[in-house]
Write an enzyme that holds these catalytic residues in place. Structure first.
Site, short mmCIF file in Angstrom:
data_model
loop_
_atom_site.label_atom_id
_atom_site.label_comp_id
_atom_site.label_asym_id
_atom_site.label_seq_id
_atom_site.Cartn_x
_atom_site.Cartn_y
_atom_site.Cartn_z
N ASP A 33 43.11 39.43 40.57
CA ASP A 33 42.23 38.42 39.96
C ASP A 33 41.49 37.65 41.05
O ASP A 33 42.06 37.34 42.10
CB ASP A 33 43.07 37.46 39.12
CG ASP A 33 42.22 36.59 38.21
OD1 ASP A 33 41.06 36.96 37.94
OD2 ASP A 33 42.71 35.54 37.78
N ASN A 35 37.93 38.37 41.96
CA ASN A 35 36.77 39.03 42.57
C ASN A 35 35.47 38.27 42.31
O ASN A 35 34.65 38.09 43.22
CB ASN A 35 36.62 40.46 42.04
CG ASN A 35 37.72 41.38 42.50
OD1 ASN A 35 38.48 41.05 43.40
ND2 ASN A 35 37.81 42.55 41.88
N HIS A 50 33.89 42.85 43.54
CA HIS A 50 34.67 44.01 43.09
C HIS A 50 34.81 45.04 44.21
O HIS A 50 35.87 45.64 44.38
CB HIS A 50 34.00 44.64 41.86
CG HIS A 50 34.04 43.78 40.63
ND1 HIS A 50 35.19 43.12 40.23
CD2 HIS A 50 33.08 43.48 39.72
CE1 HIS A 50 34.93 42.45 39.12
NE2 HIS A 50 33.66 42.65 38.79
N LEU A 144 54.99 56.65 48.10
CA LEU A 144 54.75 55.48 47.25
C LEU A 144 54.12 55.95 45.95
O LEU A 144 53.21 56.78 45.96
CB LEU A 144 53.81 54.48 47.94
CG LEU A 144 53.38 53.27 47.08
CD1 LEU A 144 54.53 52.29 46.95
CD2 LEU A 144 52.15 52.57 47.66
#
Length: 249
Positions: A33, A35, A50, A144
C-alpha cells in the site's frame, strides 16, 4: 503513548537487531500500500508509484530469501481495485506484464517459484497467458514460494469455495474446516505467520480472511515503494517479540 507504539518508534530509530533463524516466520504476507501517495508526494503520475512498487517487490523478495522465509504472499491487486479510474487499471495491467517479463524471471533464477491466487477471467488475455507461463516455468523452484494475490478478495475466495463445494455435491455432514480449506484458491499455501501492511493504514482490506485467523499483524508507516530489507527486518524483530498462543494460555 502505549508500550507497543514506543517500541515501534524505537525500532524506527535503530538498526534492526540480529535475527536468529528460529525467530524468522516460515510464512509472511504483505499488503502493498502507498504507491499512489508516494507518487503524489513527488509530483509524479500514479503510474510512477506503481512502477517503483515493482522494484520494492524485487528488493523484498530477495531480502526474504536471505532471511530464510519460505513463503511470501503479496497483495498486488484486489477485486475492488477494478473500481479505480480505467486509465490507472489499464496502466496496472501493463505494469504487471512488465514485471513478469523483467523482474520475476531473475527471481526464478534465484529459486523463486511464483504462483498467482485469485480470479483471472477479468485480466487481459495476454496477461493471463504470461501468468500461466511463469507458473509453469518456475514449478520446480523451491527456495522461496512467492504467491501473488491478483484480482483477489477474501470474501470472493470464500464464496468461490462454497460454490465449488456445492458443485461437488458435498453433504452438510461432509463439510468442516479441513474440507473447506481444500476448496480455497491455493490449498497448499501455508497460513501466514505474519502479515505486514505498509503506508500506515490499520486494516486488512479483504485480504486472506480465512488464512489470517491467528496471524500476527504488523503495520508500518513506510510507503510500499520505499519498503525493503530494513523495513522487513524491523517487522520480523517485532514479530519475534510476540508470544503466539493460538487461543491457549
Amino acid at each position: 503513548m502505549s508500550l507497543l507504539e514506543r517500541t515501534r518508534r524505537l525500532l524506527r530509530r535503530q538498526d534492526p537487531a540480529p535475527l536468529e533463524p528460529a525467530d524468522v516466520p516460515r510464512s509472511v504476507a504483505i499488503i502493498l500500500d502507498g504507491n499512489g501517495r508516494w507518487a503524489e508526494q513527488r509530483g509524479l503520475p500514479v503510474e510512477a508509484g506503481h512502477r517503483e512498487g515493482t522494484r520494492a517487490l524485487r528488493r523484498t523478495v530477495e531480502a526474504a530469501i536471505d532471511l530464510g522465509i519460505e513463503s511470501l504472499t503479496v497483495y498486488a491487486f484486489s477485486t475492488e481495485n477494478w473500481l479505480r479510474p480505467p486509465a490507472e487499471v489499464d496502466s496496472l495491467m501493463e505494469i504487471f506484464e512488465e514485471t513478469i517479463d523483467r523482474e520475476l524471471p531473475d527471481l526464478a533464477k534465484q529459486g523463486v517459484r511464483t504462483r498467482f491466487i485469485g480470479r483471472r477471467d477479468r485480466a487481459p488475455e495476454e496477461l493471463r497467458a504470461r501468468m500461466a507461463e511463469l507458473e509453469r516455468e518456475t514449478a520446480g523452484r523451491d527456495r522461496l514460494q512467492l504467491w501473488i494475490a491478483f484480482d483477489y478478495g477474501g470474501r470472493a475466495e470464500l464464496a468461490d469455495a462454497a460454490r465449488r463445494m456445492i458443485e461437488a455435491k458435498l453433504t452438510p455432514q461432509e463439510v468442516d474446516e479441513d474440507v473447506l480449506a481444500v476448496y480455497l484458491y491455493a490449498p497448499d499455501m501455508p497460513d501466514p505467520d505474519l502479515v505486514i501492511r505498509t503506508s500506515g493504514e490499520l486494516r486488512i482490506s479483504n485480504f486472506l480472511l480465512w488464512q489470517l485467523a491467528y496471524t500476527e499483524l504488523v503495520f508500518v508507516d513506510t510507503l510500499w515503494p520505499d519498503f525493503g530489507e530494513r523495513q522487513l527486518r524491523q517487522a520480523l524483530v517485532e514479530y519475534a517479540g510476540r508470544r503466539r498462543r493460538f487461543g491457549g494460555r
